[in-house]
Structures are given as structure tokens and as C-alpha cells.
Design a protein around this motif. Structure first.
Motif, PDB file in Angstrom:
ATOM      1  N   THR A  26     -13.323  -7.540   5.929  1.00  0.00           N
ATOM      2  CA  THR A  26     -11.951  -7.028   5.935  1.00  0.00           C
ATOM      3  C   THR A  26     -11.669  -6.230   4.673  1.00  0.00           C
ATOM      4  O   THR A  26     -12.166  -6.562   3.589  1.00  0.00           O
ATOM      5  CB  THR A  26     -10.948  -8.203   6.029  1.00  0.00           C
ATOM      6  OG1 THR A  26     -11.169  -8.911   7.244  1.00  0.00           O
ATOM      7  CG2 THR A  26      -9.509  -7.704   6.002  1.00  0.00           C
ATOM      8  N   ILE A  27     -10.880  -5.185   4.834  1.00  0.00           N
ATOM      9  CA  ILE A  27     -10.353  -4.428   3.704  1.00  0.00           C
ATOM     10  C   ILE A  27      -8.856  -4.707   3.628  1.00  0.00           C
ATOM     11  O   ILE A  27      -8.152  -4.609   4.640  1.00  0.00           O
ATOM     12  CB  ILE A  27     -10.590  -2.916   3.872  1.00  0.00           C
ATOM     13  CG1 ILE A  27     -12.080  -2.628   4.042  1.00  0.00           C
ATOM     14  CG2 ILE A  27     -10.001  -2.152   2.687  1.00  0.00           C
ATOM     15  CD1 ILE A  27     -12.935  -2.992   2.859  1.00  0.00           C
ATOM     16  N   VAL A  28      -8.386  -5.049   2.441  1.00  0.00           N
ATOM     17  CA  VAL A  28      -6.985  -5.418   2.260  1.00  0.00           C
ATOM     18  C   VAL A  28      -6.257  -4.339   1.459  1.00  0.00           C
ATOM     19  O   VAL A  28      -6.773  -3.853   0.446  1.00  0.00           O
ATOM     20  CB  VAL A  28      -6.868  -6.773   1.535  1.00  0.00           C
ATOM     21  CG1 VAL A  28      -5.419  -7.074   1.199  1.00  0.00           C
ATOM     22  CG2 VAL A  28      -7.456  -7.877   2.397  1.00  0.00           C
ATOM     23  N   LEU A  29      -5.084  -3.982   1.953  1.00  0.00           N
ATOM     24  CA  LEU A  29      -4.189  -3.093   1.196  1.00  0.00           C
ATOM     25  C   LEU A  29      -2.976  -3.916   0.779  1.00  0.00           C
ATOM     26  O   LEU A  29      -2.163  -4.303   1.622  1.00  0.00           O
ATOM     27  CB  LEU A  29      -3.758  -1.901   2.040  1.00  0.00           C
ATOM     28  CG  LEU A  29      -2.819  -0.911   1.329  1.00  0.00           C
ATOM     29  CD1 LEU A  29      -3.551  -0.208   0.185  1.00  0.00           C
ATOM     30  CD2 LEU A  29      -2.266   0.125   2.321  1.00  0.00           C
ATOM     31  N   GLN A  30      -2.895  -4.215  -0.496  1.00  0.00           N
ATOM     32  CA  GLN A  30      -1.765  -4.957  -1.034  1.00  0.00           C
ATOM     33  C   GLN A  30      -0.718  -3.954  -1.500  1.00  0.00           C
ATOM     34  O   GLN A  30      -1.004  -3.109  -2.368  1.00  0.00           O
ATOM     35  CB  GLN A  30      -2.208  -5.847  -2.199  1.00  0.00           C
ATOM     36  CG  GLN A  30      -1.083  -6.630  -2.842  1.00  0.00           C
ATOM     37  CD  GLN A  30      -0.490  -7.676  -1.918  1.00  0.00           C
ATOM     38  OE1 GLN A  30      -1.216  -8.391  -1.231  1.00  0.00           O
ATOM     39  NE2 GLN A  30       0.829  -7.776  -1.887  1.00  0.00           N
ATOM     40  N   MET A  31       0.476  -4.060  -0.939  1.00  0.00           N
ATOM     41  CA  MET A  31       1.539  -3.109  -1.262  1.00  0.00           C
ATOM     42  C   MET A  31       2.698  -3.848  -1.916  1.00  0.00           C
ATOM     43  O   MET A  31       3.303  -4.728  -1.290  1.00  0.00           O
ATOM     44  CB  MET A  31       2.011  -2.405   0.017  1.00  0.00           C
ATOM     45  CG  MET A  31       0.895  -1.735   0.794  1.00  0.00           C
ATOM     46  SD  MET A  31       1.494  -0.749   2.184  1.00  0.00           S
ATOM     47  CE  MET A  31       2.220  -2.022   3.197  1.00  0.00           C
ATOM     48  N   ASN A  32       2.973  -3.503  -3.147  1.00  0.00           N
ATOM     49  CA  ASN A  32       4.047  -4.126  -3.904  1.00  0.00           C
ATOM     50  C   ASN A  32       5.117  -3.088  -4.247  1.00  0.00           C
ATOM     51  O   ASN A  32       4.879  -1.881  -4.163  1.00  0.00           O
ATOM     52  CB  ASN A  32       3.497  -4.745  -5.196  1.00  0.00           C
ATOM     53  CG  ASN A  32       2.442  -5.798  -4.936  1.00  0.00           C
ATOM     54  OD1 ASN A  32       2.559  -6.585  -3.999  1.00  0.00           O
ATOM     55  ND2 ASN A  32       1.421  -5.833  -5.779  1.00  0.00           N
ATOM     56  N   SER A  33       6.277  -3.582  -4.641  1.00  0.00           N
ATOM     57  CA  SER A  33       7.389  -2.701  -5.050  1.00  0.00           C
ATOM     58  C   SER A  33       7.633  -1.613  -4.012  1.00  0.00           C
ATOM     59  O   SER A  33       7.740  -0.429  -4.342  1.00  0.00           O
ATOM     60  CB  SER A  33       7.091  -2.087  -6.419  1.00  0.00           C
ATOM     61  OG  SER A  33       6.900  -3.087  -7.390  1.00  0.00           O
TER      62      SER A  33
END
Length: 120
Positions: free
Chosen positions: A76-83
Motif C-alpha cells: 500500500t501507498i499512503v497519502l497523509q493529508m494534514n491542514s
């Protein structure tokens, strides 16, 4: 194929974590990018991680807020999106190919997309 998950609706300033899972595709041997497409707009590249886990950002507006990582154990590839901001609202697509590129054509596999909506 690759399959995205993790989209949803969030308030401005919130966070979401998108996943791109390989199904019949060993993502360890692919570069994987995230693109996004807002309504009435073109699909644009956001960020990519290559086979050596080197990250390339294509959208300066997400630097410092978004992070991409590879989880080999779960393929899996994770895209963590904050703010998150309202302008991040779009359908997010992951794509796998032999190398990172800001163009659509080099990618062999595309997901169906997952919707991210940021309000406020």
C-alpha cells in the motif's frame, strides 16, 4: 489494478489518510503517484514516490502538509493529508508506473478515484 480508499468529508484544518492498495500488482516495484481533479478542472499531479522511495512533489501548495509513504507489508501507498484546505477538494487518484512523472501517460495502472471534500 490499484484501489484507492480513505476519502471523505472534513472540516478545514482537518486530516485524511488515503491509501492506494495494489491488487495483483506488487507496488514495491512501481513508482506510485497521487493525482487530483477538481470539478471542471484537469487532473493534476500532486506527489510521487519512486521505487527507491524518493519523493517528488509536483504541487507546491501541499508541501509541508501532505506526506507519501510506502508500506511494503500491506502493498500500500499512503497519502497523509494534514491542514486540509477547501482548495484541496477534489477526486484523488493513485497511479502506478515504472517511474515518477507529472504526465498521465507513463502510468500503467490507475485507480477509480476517491473523493475528498474540505469545507469551511
Amino acid at each position: 489494478q490499484v484501489v484507492e480508499s480513505g476519502g471523505g468529508s472534513v472540516q478545514s484544518g482537518g486530516s485524511l489518510r488515503l491509501s492506494c492498495a495494489g491488487s495483483g500488482v506488487d507496488l514495491e516495484y512501481y513508482a506510485v503517484a497521487w493525482f487530483r481533479q477538481a470539478p471542471d478542472d484537469l487532473r493534476e499531479p500532486v506527489v510521487c514516490i519512486n521505487r527507491r522511495d524518493v519523493v517528488s512533489f509536483y504541487d507546491d501548495s501541499v508541501k509541508g502538509r501532505f506526506g507519501i509513504s510506502r508500506d511494503k507489508a500491506s502493498n500500500t501507498i499512503v497519502l497523509q493529508m494534514n491542514s486540509l484546505k477547501p482548495e484541496d477538494t477534489a477526486t484523488y487518484y493513485c497511479a502506478a508506473g515504472p517511474g515518477c512523472s507529472s504526465y498521465n501517460s507513463p502510468y500503467d495502472y490507475w485507480g477509480q478515484g476517491t473523493q475528498v471534500t474540505v469545507s469551511g
